[in-house]
Write a protein that holds these residues in place. Sequence first.
Motif, short mmCIF file in Angstrom:
data_model
loop_
_atom_site.label_atom_id
_atom_site.label_comp_id
_atom_site.label_asym_id
_atom_site.label_seq_id
_atom_site.Cartn_x
_atom_site.Cartn_y
_atom_site.Cartn_z
N VAL A 142 0.85 -1.19 0.00
CA VAL A 142 0.00 0.00 0.00
C VAL A 142 0.89 1.24 0.00
N SER A 144 2.05 4.58 0.94
CA SER A 144 1.76 5.28 2.19
C SER A 144 2.78 6.37 2.45
N LYS A 163 -6.74 -3.85 5.51
CA LYS A 163 -6.20 -3.03 4.43
C LYS A 163 -7.08 -1.79 4.28
N SER A 165 -9.44 -0.35 2.67
CA SER A 165 -10.53 -0.53 1.73
C SER A 165 -11.77 -1.01 2.47
N SER A 168 -12.09 -4.73 2.56
CA SER A 168 -11.15 -5.52 3.34
C SER A 168 -11.81 -6.09 4.59
N THR A 199 -2.49 6.80 3.76
CA THR A 199 -2.40 6.45 2.35
C THR A 199 -1.92 7.66 1.55
N TRP A 236 -5.87 -0.53 9.72
CA TRP A 236 -6.20 0.62 8.88
C TRP A 236 -7.57 1.15 9.28
#
Length: 243
Positions: A142, A144, A163, A165, A168, A199, A236
């Motif tokens: 990812v 970042s 993750k 998303s 996820s 991110t 996350w």
Amino acid sequence: MKKNILFIIMLLSSCVKEEINIPLGILTKDKLTKNQWSNYGMLFSYGYLMTFKADGTYTEEFIGEGCGGGSGKYTLVGNTLHLIAAENSLCPEDNSFVENVICKLIPESADPFYSESLKCGLASYYGSSLKPVGTNILIKDVESVIIEPRKVLAKTNIMIREKPSIKSKSYNCPQSDENANFQVPYFPKGRELVLYARTAKKEKINNIEDYWYFAQQDLDWYTSCAVSNRYTSMVWVFGGYLN
């Protein structure tokens, strides 16, 4: 053994600032003794933590639930570190004791938050050369950016994920009331998170545009959340639901 992981990471960060002029891949006694070295780094919440003292001794302890670790003496010859361990009495049934281990500092790291690692046999330890705020890194593929660590609170019940998303896997978290302890499929309102990276790009969710943040979600071993029966404090979370 319960530890405040945030305190350890902040201590590592403050120690690294003292070592900024020491070239990568060069091992010195100051670099050893002014840092604490963990094999979990910034991506995980538990593992082994090694501390070196100026008198030539070191200790290693397991951060988490269970036993592990030990102590011994070390010598530094050039860029090679020799560990001579004493018998581990903390885990009497552990048959993995190794008396002599050779370590070398290498200018590469499997943990994206660090520029180098201490390679001891097959294990890697991280403690010096924490990359500066603003560095672009990959956290498990990812894209970042490292940020200044900061504490925030969940302003509502939110999902924390493996993750960045909404597709996820999300974590279940422990809750309790006066009658029982139970699990809930969200991170409870008002609980604390510590943010360490974000991110590279923002995302819009429910008309809220913000970054996803790589965060530490628990400061106590017994209050950590889990996904698929696996526990970790590093998750996350979408920034639009944080104070």
